[in-house]
Design a protein around this motif. Structure first.
Motif, short mmCIF file in Angstrom:
data_model
loop_
_atom_site.label_atom_id
_atom_site.label_comp_id
_atom_site.label_asym_id
_atom_site.label_seq_id
_atom_site.Cartn_x
_atom_site.Cartn_y
_atom_site.Cartn_z
N UNK A 8 72.21 20.22 23.96
CA UNK A 8 71.52 19.34 23.01
C UNK A 8 71.02 20.15 21.81
N UNK A 9 70.38 21.27 22.08
CA UNK A 9 69.88 22.12 20.98
C UNK A 9 71.03 22.72 20.18
N UNK A 10 72.10 23.11 20.86
CA UNK A 10 73.26 23.67 20.17
C UNK A 10 73.86 22.64 19.21
N UNK A 11 74.03 21.43 19.69
CA UNK A 11 74.60 20.38 18.84
C UNK A 11 73.67 20.01 17.69
N UNK A 12 72.37 20.07 17.94
CA UNK A 12 71.40 19.83 16.86
C UNK A 12 71.55 20.88 15.77
N UNK A 13 71.72 22.13 16.16
CA UNK A 13 71.90 23.21 15.18
C UNK A 13 73.21 23.06 14.42
N UNK A 14 74.25 22.60 15.11
CA UNK A 14 75.54 22.38 14.44
C UNK A 14 75.38 21.30 13.37
N UNK A 15 74.72 20.23 13.71
CA UNK A 15 74.47 19.15 12.74
C UNK A 15 73.59 19.62 11.60
N UNK A 16 72.55 20.40 11.94
CA UNK A 16 71.63 20.91 10.93
C UNK A 16 72.36 21.74 9.88
N UNK A 17 73.36 22.49 10.31
CA UNK A 17 74.13 23.32 9.38
C UNK A 17 75.20 22.53 8.64
N UNK A 18 75.36 21.26 8.98
CA UNK A 18 76.26 20.40 8.23
C UNK A 18 77.72 20.41 8.64
N UNK A 19 78.02 20.96 9.80
CA UNK A 19 79.41 20.94 10.26
C UNK A 19 79.80 19.52 10.63
N UNK A 20 80.97 19.09 10.15
CA UNK A 20 81.42 17.73 10.36
C UNK A 20 82.43 17.60 11.50
N UNK A 21 83.01 18.73 11.93
CA UNK A 21 84.02 18.66 12.98
C UNK A 21 84.08 19.97 13.76
N UNK A 22 84.68 19.89 14.94
CA UNK A 22 84.90 21.08 15.76
C UNK A 22 85.84 22.03 15.02
N UNK A 23 86.82 21.46 14.33
CA UNK A 23 87.77 22.26 13.57
C UNK A 23 87.05 23.10 12.50
N UNK A 24 86.12 22.48 11.80
CA UNK A 24 85.36 23.19 10.77
C UNK A 24 84.52 24.32 11.37
N UNK A 60 71.60 31.46 13.47
CA UNK A 60 70.46 31.32 14.40
C UNK A 60 69.63 32.58 14.42
N UNK A 61 68.33 32.41 14.54
CA UNK A 61 67.47 33.56 14.76
C UNK A 61 67.74 34.07 16.18
N UNK A 62 67.44 35.32 16.45
CA UNK A 62 67.63 35.82 17.82
C UNK A 62 66.86 34.97 18.85
N UNK A 66 68.66 32.88 21.84
CA UNK A 66 68.24 33.13 23.22
C UNK A 66 67.86 31.81 23.89
N UNK A 67 67.14 30.97 23.17
CA UNK A 67 66.71 29.67 23.69
C UNK A 67 67.92 28.79 24.03
N UNK A 68 68.93 28.82 23.18
CA UNK A 68 70.11 27.98 23.38
C UNK A 68 71.04 28.54 24.46
#
Length: 91
Positions: A8-24, A60-62, A66-68
């Motif tokens: 959940x946190x990993x996917x939140x970070x992916x969205x936060x960085x603006x990635x639109x697809x797994x390919x990207x 990501x910060x260290x 680590x949290x993710x």
């Protein structure tokens, strides 16, 4: 060391960085798209090099990495009880 990925946190970070697809994300992180999909679907735990590449691509910060990636599973897998001659349980 046992660990699990906080998807959940990993996917939140992916969205936060603006990635639109797994390919990207695959292109940015230099992780094989199939391998990345398996990680994001929770079917595979990522190898250390995959974690490093994802953390770098997501900036990501260290602490956040680590949290993710090293969210430990804490469970009591073995507990031995001892009984003393007086019938009381020991530790």
């Amino acid at each position: 060391m046992k660990y699990r990925v906080d998807l959940k946190s990993l996917k939140t970070e992916i969205e936060r960085k603006g990635f639109q697809s797994v390919e990207e994300l695959s292109e940015k992180s230099r992780i094989n798209e199939r391998e990345l999909t398996l990680v994001l679907d929770g079917k595979n735990l990522p190898a250390m090099d995959v974690m490093v590449e994802l953390a770098s691509a997501l900036e990501l910060t260290p602490e956040k990495a680590n949290e993710i990636f090293f969210n430990r599973i804490i469970r009591n897998t073995y507990k031995k009880e001892r009984h003393f001659g007086d019938g009381k349980k020991g530790f």
